[in-house]
Design an enzyme around this catalytic site. Structure first.
Site, mmCIF file in Angstrom:
data_model
loop_
_atom_site.group_PDB
_atom_site.id
_atom_site.type_symbol
_atom_site.label_atom_id
_atom_site.label_comp_id
_atom_site.label_asym_id
_atom_site.label_seq_id
_atom_site.Cartn_x
_atom_site.Cartn_y
_atom_site.Cartn_z
ATOM 1 N N HIS A 42 0.833 -1.209 0.000
ATOM 2 C CA HIS A 42 0.000 0.000 0.000
ATOM 3 C C HIS A 42 0.865 1.254 0.000
ATOM 4 O O HIS A 42 1.620 1.498 0.939
ATOM 5 C CB HIS A 42 -0.898 0.006 1.239
ATOM 6 C CG HIS A 42 -2.087 0.900 1.131
ATOM 7 N ND1 HIS A 42 -3.285 0.487 0.593
ATOM 8 C CD2 HIS A 42 -2.258 2.190 1.481
ATOM 9 C CE1 HIS A 42 -4.156 1.480 0.635
ATOM 10 N NE2 HIS A 42 -3.556 2.541 1.166
ATOM 11 N N ASP A 44 0.193 5.498 -1.103
ATOM 12 C CA ASP A 44 -0.865 6.446 -1.483
ATOM 13 C C ASP A 44 -0.397 7.597 -2.356
ATOM 14 O O ASP A 44 -1.047 8.647 -2.387
ATOM 15 C CB ASP A 44 -1.529 7.007 -0.223
ATOM 16 C CG ASP A 44 -2.649 6.119 0.285
ATOM 17 O OD1 ASP A 44 -3.618 5.920 -0.453
ATOM 18 O OD2 ASP A 44 -2.549 5.611 1.422
ATOM 19 N N GLU A 149 -9.392 0.972 -2.715
ATOM 20 C CA GLU A 149 -9.564 1.061 -1.266
ATOM 21 C C GLU A 149 -10.946 1.602 -0.930
ATOM 22 O O GLU A 149 -11.164 2.798 -0.881
ATOM 23 C CB GLU A 149 -8.466 1.949 -0.663
ATOM 24 C CG GLU A 149 -8.424 1.900 0.845
ATOM 25 C CD GLU A 149 -7.259 2.679 1.425
ATOM 26 O OE1 GLU A 149 -6.944 2.450 2.606
ATOM 27 O OE2 GLU A 149 -6.676 3.514 0.706
ATOM 28 N N HIS A 176 -13.604 1.398 3.579
ATOM 29 C CA HIS A 176 -12.590 2.292 4.140
ATOM 30 C C HIS A 176 -13.036 2.611 5.561
ATOM 31 O O HIS A 176 -13.426 1.694 6.303
ATOM 32 C CB HIS A 176 -12.366 3.526 3.271
ATOM 33 C CG HIS A 176 -11.102 4.251 3.621
ATOM 34 N ND1 HIS A 176 -11.095 5.495 4.196
ATOM 35 C CD2 HIS A 176 -9.806 3.875 3.529
ATOM 36 C CE1 HIS A 176 -9.843 5.862 4.441
ATOM 37 N NE2 HIS A 176 -9.030 4.905 4.050
ATOM 38 N N HIS A 217 -9.169 -2.360 7.186
ATOM 39 C CA HIS A 217 -10.260 -1.401 7.382
ATOM 40 C C HIS A 217 -11.604 -2.032 7.754
ATOM 41 O O HIS A 217 -12.475 -1.324 8.249
ATOM 42 C CB HIS A 217 -10.471 -0.514 6.145
ATOM 43 C CG HIS A 217 -9.505 0.617 6.029
ATOM 44 N ND1 HIS A 217 -9.534 1.728 6.854
ATOM 45 C CD2 HIS A 217 -8.452 0.811 5.195
ATOM 46 C CE1 HIS A 217 -8.560 2.548 6.523
ATOM 47 N NE2 HIS A 217 -7.879 2.022 5.529
ATOM 48 N N HIS A 238 -2.594 -3.328 4.605
ATOM 49 C CA HIS A 238 -1.856 -2.437 5.508
ATOM 50 C C HIS A 238 -2.498 -2.458 6.895
ATOM 51 O O HIS A 238 -3.231 -1.569 7.268
ATOM 52 C CB HIS A 238 -1.733 -1.018 4.939
ATOM 53 C CG HIS A 238 -3.019 -0.325 4.624
ATOM 54 N ND1 HIS A 238 -4.003 -0.873 3.836
ATOM 55 C CD2 HIS A 238 -3.488 0.916 4.976
ATOM 56 C CE1 HIS A 238 -5.014 -0.029 3.727
ATOM 57 N NE2 HIS A 238 -4.732 1.057 4.417
ATOM 58 N N ASP A 346 1.936 1.912 3.785
ATOM 59 C CA ASP A 346 1.005 3.051 3.845
ATOM 60 C C ASP A 346 1.731 4.383 3.746
ATOM 61 O O ASP A 346 1.243 5.415 4.215
ATOM 62 C CB ASP A 346 0.141 3.014 5.106
ATOM 63 C CG ASP A 346 -1.180 3.780 4.938
ATOM 64 O OD1 ASP A 346 -1.516 4.135 3.787
ATOM 65 O OD2 ASP A 346 -1.866 4.012 5.940
#
Length: 417
Positions: A42, A44, A149, A176, A217, A238, A346
């Site tokens: 992961h 971003d 995600e 999420h 999540h 993650h 992450d």
């Protein structure tokens, strides 16, 4: 004399890092990273492009030093290479504040951005299978995959799921931060006590596609429902271990205990409050103090701000570090085995990072710490990438079998109401 003090301080601070990079463990880490792809679950960066420059690719060049940006980023091409990234899942995240057709549109824009980003850099290569990943790594490139995600982006449509997969999305995080029409989030009030019947159909269709089911999540009830339904191994792209840090975003023990039967992998993250209990408690206390001051001083934000400044001065924020992160590796290894561990940083999705893991360049230090703690070469190869490659191949095999048995699902959301 005084003008030399800053240089002396810099050299003093730099000495431990230099010594660490010269250690036998660090050098062996570099050798292992050259042999086996470190698959990060992961990152971003695509969302950084959206929030910083409205997806204008020319505005941020990853060939430049992105620490010079305000605020700095955790990722650029030089640091990806320094960190020996062997493969990267780029998150094409869409916040749950968007829903319906708008969420679908933004999802398409983020997938487009990720494709353009990968195409822009010769060192990156878009791949969708385990074989392609290994071939690309062997050729010296950084294989790049897409991870969606938040299941809200499907707008309750299996057809939309299939088209996102055709555009290259290799995994879907089922929620999420917020629960939605067919699945509950770990950080929101439950609406279904897990997956509803349509949510279970989503899992089955992801198996049919060969798309990885990501349980980061989601609520524990969703984790269990997904494990009940899925015929392929799952991932946590993650997350870390709730048995070490009882954050809602981590994997609980009873879920970990089911992974050997499923074959899934927890890609351990570095998010500070997920890996350090003192920091998690501090965050809760800070939020409570904020709420108390807002209740005492309604309509007076200056008083609230002043009170918080006083509280923060009296209660400095604890720091997570590399050792905290590796404690989660130890815990999962000791509970269920190294076969079910991966890495999911992450980076560029968080604002603070552990000491010693400041950006994507620091992964060799993580591997060196595993070596210091007695992990064997085979253990580390499994954690770096072999476990995830196994999951990908098993998901591909399940998809091939299911597609030989039935066509794509005709189910509609309304069929389950």
């Amino acid at each position: 004399m005084l003008k030399f003090i800053p240089l002396a301080i810099v050299l003093l601070l730099a000495a431990p890092a230099v010594a660490a990079e010269q250690s036998p463990e660090y050098q062996r880490a570099l050798e292992l990273l050259a042999e086996t792809p470190l698959i990060d679950g992961h990152n971003d960066v695509p969302w950084q492009y959206r929030t910083r420059v409205d997806n204008r690719l020319e505005a941020i060049d990853l060939n430049d030093d992105t620490t010079e940006l305000d605020p700095p980023m955790h990722t650029d091409m030089a640091r990806l290479r320094a960190g020996r990234l062997g493969a990267q899942f780029w998150s094409v995240y869409v916040p749950p504040a968007y829903s319906g057709d708008e969420a679908v549109r933004i999802q398409l824009e983020q997938i487009d951005l990720a494709h353009r980003l990968i195409q822009r850099h010769d060192e990156l290569e878009f791949v969708t299978t385990a074989d392609e990943l290994e071939r690309s790594f062997a050729e010296g490139r950084i294989p790049s995959m897409l991870g969606m995600e938040g299941g809200h982006v499907l707008n309750n449509s299996l057809a939309t799921l299939r088209m996102f997969h055709r555009l290259g999305a290799l995994y879907l995080t089922l929620t999420h931060w917020q629960s939605h029409d067919w699945a509950d989030a770990a950080t929101d009030a439950p609406r279904h006590d897990g997956l509803n019947e349509f949510g279970k159909e989503v899992v089955r269709e992801m198996n049919w596609l060969g798309m990885l089911i990501d349980l980061s999540h989601v609520s524990p009830a969703v984790m269990h429902d997904a494990l009940d339904v899925s015929e392929a191994p799952v991932i946590f792209s993650h997350s870390s271990a709730m048995g070490v840090t009882p954050h809602a975003r981590n994997a609980p023990d009873d879920v970990l205990d089911r992974l050997p039967d499923n074959g899934g992998v927890v890609m351990i993250t570095i998010v500070p409050s997920f890996v350090n209990e003192e920091l998690r408690q501090w965050g809760a206390e800070r939020a409570a103090e904020q709420a108390r001051l807002e209740s005492l001083h309604p309509g007076h934000p200056d008083a609230v701000e002043s009170g918080m400044d006083d509280w923060l001065e009296a209660n400095p924020e604890p720091q997570a570090d590399l050792a905290d992160v590796v404690d989660h590796f130890d815990y999962i290894r000791d509970r269920i085995g190294v076969e079910y561990i991966g890495i999911g940083g992450d980076y560029d999705g968080i604002t603070t990072v552990p000491v010693g893991l400041e950006d994507v360049s620091t992964y060799p230090a993580l591997v060196a710490e595993l070596i210091r703690r007695g992990y064997s070469d085979d253990d580390i190869r499994a954690i770096l990438g072999n476990n995830v490659l196994r999951v990908m191949r098993e998901a591909e095999a399940v998809a091939a079998r299911m597609q030989s048995e039935r066509p794509a699902s005709d189910a509609q959301f309304e069929d389950f109401e």
